[in-house]
Design a protein around this motif. Structure first.
Motif, PDB file in Angstrom:
ATOM      1  N   HIS A  19       0.809  -1.218   0.000  1.00 32.17           N
ATOM      2  CA  HIS A  19       0.000   0.000   0.000  1.00 32.17           C
ATOM      3  C   HIS A  19       0.844   1.271   0.000  1.00 32.17           C
ATOM      4  O   HIS A  19       0.425   2.295  -0.525  1.00 32.17           O
ATOM      5  CB  HIS A  19      -0.926   0.024   1.217  1.00 32.17           C
ATOM      6  CG  HIS A  19      -1.789  -1.185   1.320  1.00 32.17           C
ATOM      7  ND1 HIS A  19      -2.840  -1.419   0.463  1.00 32.17           N
ATOM      8  CD2 HIS A  19      -1.746  -2.252   2.148  1.00 32.17           C
ATOM      9  CE1 HIS A  19      -3.411  -2.567   0.774  1.00 32.17           C
ATOM     10  NE2 HIS A  19      -2.763  -3.091   1.801  1.00 32.17           N
ATOM     11  N   ARG A  20       2.010   1.217   0.628  1.00 26.92           N
ATOM     12  CA  ARG A  20       2.865   2.394   0.741  1.00 26.92           C
ATOM     13  C   ARG A  20       4.201   2.122   0.074  1.00 26.92           C
ATOM     14  O   ARG A  20       4.609   0.976  -0.079  1.00 26.92           O
ATOM     15  CB  ARG A  20       3.080   2.740   2.212  1.00 26.92           C
ATOM     16  CG  ARG A  20       1.777   3.082   2.918  1.00 26.92           C
ATOM     17  CD  ARG A  20       1.976   3.472   4.337  1.00 26.92           C
ATOM     18  NE  ARG A  20       2.832   4.649   4.424  1.00 26.92           N
ATOM     19  CZ  ARG A  20       3.429   5.028   5.549  1.00 26.92           C
ATOM     20  NH1 ARG A  20       3.271   4.340   6.642  1.00 26.92           N
ATOM     21  NH2 ARG A  20       4.191   6.097   5.568  1.00 26.92           N
ATOM     22  N   SER A  21       4.899   3.175  -0.273  1.00 18.04           N
ATOM     23  CA  SER A  21       6.175   3.003  -0.968  1.00 18.04           C
ATOM     24  C   SER A  21       7.284   2.622   0.012  1.00 18.04           C
ATOM     25  O   SER A  21       7.215   2.905   1.208  1.00 18.04           O
ATOM     26  CB  SER A  21       6.554   4.283  -1.699  1.00 18.04           C
ATOM     27  OG  SER A  21       6.922   5.285  -0.775  1.00 18.04           O
ATOM     28  N   LEU A  22       8.295   2.002  -0.540  1.00 21.97           N
ATOM     29  CA  LEU A  22       9.446   1.581   0.256  1.00 21.97           C
ATOM     30  C   LEU A  22      10.159   2.789   0.850  1.00 21.97           C
ATOM     31  O   LEU A  22      10.562   2.778   2.015  1.00 21.97           O
ATOM     32  CB  LEU A  22      10.404   0.767  -0.618  1.00 21.97           C
ATOM     33  CG  LEU A  22      11.722   0.340  -0.001  1.00 21.97           C
ATOM     34  CD1 LEU A  22      11.485  -0.586   1.175  1.00 21.97           C
ATOM     35  CD2 LEU A  22      12.593  -0.329  -1.034  1.00 21.97           C
ATOM     36  N   HIS A  23      10.281   3.851   0.064  1.00 18.57           N
ATOM     37  CA  HIS A  23      11.010   5.030   0.543  1.00 18.57           C
ATOM     38  C   HIS A  23      10.250   5.775   1.632  1.00 18.57           C
ATOM     39  O   HIS A  23      10.869   6.359   2.523  1.00 18.57           O
ATOM     40  CB  HIS A  23      11.339   5.960  -0.630  1.00 18.57           C
ATOM     41  CG  HIS A  23      12.483   5.447  -1.431  1.00 18.57           C
ATOM     42  ND1 HIS A  23      13.787   5.668  -1.084  1.00 18.57           N
ATOM     43  CD2 HIS A  23      12.523   4.674  -2.541  1.00 18.57           C
ATOM     44  CE1 HIS A  23      14.577   5.079  -1.946  1.00 18.57           C
ATOM     45  NE2 HIS A  23      13.836   4.462  -2.845  1.00 18.57           N
ATOM     46  N   ALA A  24       8.930   5.749   1.590  1.00 13.00           N
ATOM     47  CA  ALA A  24       8.148   6.399   2.644  1.00 13.00           C
ATOM     48  C   ALA A  24       8.348   5.674   3.974  1.00 13.00           C
ATOM     49  O   ALA A  24       8.546   6.312   5.016  1.00 13.00           O
ATOM     50  CB  ALA A  24       6.672   6.421   2.266  1.00 13.00           C
ATOM     51  N   LEU A  25       8.331   4.351   3.937  1.00 10.97           N
ATOM     52  CA  LEU A  25       8.536   3.574   5.165  1.00 10.97           C
ATOM     53  C   LEU A  25       9.975   3.698   5.668  1.00 10.97           C
ATOM     54  O   LEU A  25      10.214   3.787   6.871  1.00 10.97           O
ATOM     55  CB  LEU A  25       8.196   2.104   4.921  1.00 10.97           C
ATOM     56  CG  LEU A  25       6.717   1.787   4.744  1.00 10.97           C
ATOM     57  CD1 LEU A  25       6.535   0.332   4.349  1.00 10.97           C
ATOM     58  CD2 LEU A  25       5.959   2.080   6.014  1.00 10.97           C
ATOM     59  N   ASP A  54      18.718   4.118   5.794  1.00 11.13           N
ATOM     60  CA  ASP A  54      19.403   4.456   4.547  1.00 11.13           C
ATOM     61  C   ASP A  54      19.448   3.200   3.682  1.00 11.13           C
ATOM     62  O   ASP A  54      20.186   2.258   3.979  1.00 11.13           O
ATOM     63  CB  ASP A  54      20.811   4.964   4.847  1.00 11.13           C
ATOM     64  CG  ASP A  54      21.549   5.388   3.595  1.00 11.13           C
ATOM     65  OD1 ASP A  54      20.888   5.634   2.561  1.00 11.13           O
ATOM     66  OD2 ASP A  54      22.788   5.474   3.650  1.00 11.13           O
ATOM     67  N   LEU A  55      18.655   3.180   2.614  1.00 14.19           N
ATOM     68  CA  LEU A  55      18.527   1.982   1.786  1.00 14.19           C
ATOM     69  C   LEU A  55      19.783   1.675   0.977  1.00 14.19           C
ATOM     70  O   LEU A  55      19.974   0.538   0.551  1.00 14.19           O
ATOM     71  CB  LEU A  55      17.326   2.126   0.847  1.00 14.19           C
ATOM     72  CG  LEU A  55      15.965   2.158   1.525  1.00 14.19           C
ATOM     73  CD1 LEU A  55      14.874   2.416   0.503  1.00 14.19           C
ATOM     74  CD2 LEU A  55      15.693   0.869   2.263  1.00 14.19           C
ATOM     75  N   SER A  56      20.648   2.651   0.780  1.00 12.45           N
ATOM     76  CA  SER A  56      21.852   2.407  -0.020  1.00 12.45           C
ATOM     77  C   SER A  56      22.816   1.441   0.673  1.00 12.45           C
ATOM     78  O   SER A  56      23.673   0.850   0.029  1.00 12.45           O
ATOM     79  CB  SER A  56      22.565   3.726  -0.320  1.00 12.45           C
ATOM     80  OG  SER A  56      22.983   4.338   0.883  1.00 12.45           O
ATOM     81  N   LYS A  57      22.659   1.248   1.975  1.00 18.83           N
ATOM     82  CA  LYS A  57      23.517   0.308   2.707  1.00 18.83           C
ATOM     83  C   LYS A  57      23.117  -1.144   2.479  1.00 18.83           C
ATOM     84  O   LYS A  57      23.884  -2.053   2.767  1.00 18.83           O
ATOM     85  CB  LYS A  57      23.454   0.595   4.208  1.00 18.83           C
ATOM     86  CG  LYS A  57      24.041   1.908   4.609  1.00 18.83           C
ATOM     87  CD  LYS A  57      23.932   2.097   6.104  1.00 18.83           C
ATOM     88  CE  LYS A  57      24.476   3.438   6.536  1.00 18.83           C
ATOM     89  NZ  LYS A  57      24.303   3.646   7.985  1.00 18.83           N
TER      90      LYS A  57
END
Length: 81
Positions: free
Chosen positions: A61-67, A74-77
C-alpha cells in the motif's frame, strides 16, 4: 543482526506460557521476520531487508522510501550486489 524488523521496529514480546495447571513460565513471542529482496525504483536495484510480515503487507500500500524515511533507514547500505 538483531531480531527486529528494519522498517517497523517490531521485535520479540515478553509473555508467559501457561500450562493446564496454570503454572506460568516466561518466554518470548518472536516477530515473524523474513529476509526479503525488494526492488528499489529510485536506485534501480534490489534491496535486501529483514522485515516482519506486517511490513511486507504494508509495502503493498505504501512506498518503500516512505517507510524507510519514517524508520530513518538508509537503503543504499542494503543494496544487493
Amino acid at each position: 543482526m538483531s531480531r527486529k524488523c528494519m522498517l517497523t521496529g517490531k521485535k520479540a514480546n515478553n509473555a508467559y506460557s501457561v500450562s493446564f495447571s496454570h503454572r506460568r513460565n516466561k518466554r518470548l513471542q518472536m516477530a515473524n521476520l523474513q529476509w526479503k529482496r525488494i526492488w528499489d525504483d529510485q536506485q534501480g536495484c534490489f534491496v535486501r531487508l529483514k522485515l516482519s510480515t506486517k511490513a511486507i503487507k504494508t509495502l503493498e500500500h505504501r512506498s518503500l522510501h516512505a517507510l524507510a524515511k519514517e524508520a530513518g533507514l538508509d537503503l543504499s547500505k542494503y543494496v544487493v550486489k
